[in-house]
Scaffold this motif. Structure first.
Motif, PDB file in Angstrom:
ATOM      1  N   ARG A  58       0.939  -1.322   0.184  1.00 28.65           N
ATOM      2  CA  ARG A  58      -0.043   0.033  -0.083  1.00 28.65           C
ATOM      3  C   ARG A  58       0.901   1.271   0.132  1.00 28.65           C
ATOM      4  O   ARG A  58       0.623   2.287  -0.642  1.00 28.65           O
ATOM      5  N   SER A  59       1.881   1.215   0.836  1.00 30.56           N
ATOM      6  CA  SER A  59       2.696   2.386   0.814  1.00 30.56           C
ATOM      7  C   SER A  59       3.580   2.627  -0.478  1.00 30.56           C
ATOM      8  O   SER A  59       4.061   3.684  -0.797  1.00 30.56           O
ATOM      9  N   TRP A  60       3.946   1.495  -1.180  1.00 32.18           N
ATOM     10  CA  TRP A  60       4.321   1.474  -2.543  1.00 32.18           C
ATOM     11  C   TRP A  60       3.482   1.867  -3.818  1.00 32.18           C
ATOM     12  O   TRP A  60       3.637   2.014  -4.959  1.00 32.18           O
ATOM     13  N   GLU A  61       2.240   1.929  -3.308  1.00 32.28           N
ATOM     14  CA  GLU A  61       1.004   2.321  -4.146  1.00 32.28           C
ATOM     15  C   GLU A  61       1.013   1.107  -5.145  1.00 32.28           C
ATOM     16  O   GLU A  61       0.789   1.299  -6.416  1.00 32.28           O
ATOM     17  N   LEU A  62       1.100  -0.244  -4.631  1.00 28.07           N
ATOM     18  CA  LEU A  62       1.053  -1.267  -5.793  1.00 28.07           C
ATOM     19  C   LEU A  62      -0.285  -2.062  -5.352  1.00 28.07           C
ATOM     20  O   LEU A  62      -0.729  -1.958  -4.195  1.00 28.07           O
ATOM     21  N   THR A 113       1.331   1.458 -13.969  1.00 25.59           N
ATOM     22  CA  THR A 113       1.068   2.282 -13.094  1.00 25.59           C
ATOM     23  C   THR A 113       0.824   1.733 -11.278  1.00 25.59           C
ATOM     24  O   THR A 113      -0.088   2.105 -10.744  1.00 25.59           O
ATOM     25  N   GLY A 114       1.185   0.428 -11.530  1.00 28.84           N
ATOM     26  CA  GLY A 114       1.133  -0.379 -10.193  1.00 28.84           C
ATOM     27  C   GLY A 114      -0.019  -1.356 -10.505  1.00 28.84           C
ATOM     28  O   GLY A 114      -0.221  -2.374  -9.440  1.00 28.84           O
ATOM     29  N   SER A 115      -0.715  -1.339 -11.322  1.00 26.15           N
ATOM     30  CA  SER A 115      -1.897  -2.277 -11.547  1.00 26.15           C
ATOM     31  C   SER A 115      -1.468  -3.592 -12.243  1.00 26.15           C
ATOM     32  O   SER A 115      -0.557  -3.355 -13.281  1.00 26.15           O
TER      33      SER A 115
END
Length: 159
Positions: A42-46, A143-145
């Motif tokens: 979550r902190s890495w926005e993954l 984009t992390g998705s």
């Protein structure tokens, strides 16, 4: 700028991220591995999925099958480019994981089947003695998705 240089520049601009910690080889340690991995992602926005399930299965296996009293297991997450690598290291290098046929009414025995279904790749690395590391890799988008699989679905006859 040629294509190879542009790709090399893009890779250099992508930071390598890692997270690693030791946890007690107990059910509580396995739960903590999942919770801490989720917070780190979550902190890495993954995306949290499917990594959360993979971490839960590998940590549970380390606690159940790789436990040696007094010896912790290690959870490590790496992100390099578009790949998230999950590693769980325990101190039972003599007990290698294997995919098994679970009884239809059994309550366990499907963990590595699940890891194989969720991960793009997984395997086992030996050593240093007495350790082994079970790892899984998941491709994530820029984009992390997680990218949508390019597999085509056959049309259903009733559709």
């Amino acid at each position: 700028m040629n294509r190879e240089t542009a790709e090399a520049d893009a890779q250099a601009a992508t930071p390598m991220r890692n997270f690693s910690l030791l946890l007690s080889p107990t059910p509580r340690g396995a739960r903590l591995a999942r919770l801490l991995a989720t917070e780190q992602l979550r902190s890495w926005e993954l995306p949290l999925q499917p990594a959360e399930h993979i971490v839960a299965e590998l940590a549970s296996n380390a606690v159940t099958h790789g436990r040696v009293p007094g010896r912790d297991f290690r959870l490590t997450l790496y992100v390099v480019g578009d790949t998230l690598r999950i590693e769980v290291t325990d101190t039972r290098g003599d007990r290698l994981p294997y995919v098994q046929e679970a009884a239809p009414d059994g309550e366990s025995g499907r963990g590595l089947l699940l890891v194989g279904a969720l991960a793009d790749r997984w395997g086992v690395a030996h050593g240093p003695a007495p350790r082994k590391t079970v790892w899984a890799e998941v491709t994530i988008g820029p984009t992390g998705s997680r990218p949508v699989p390019s597999r085509s679905l056959a049309a259903r006859p009733d559709a």
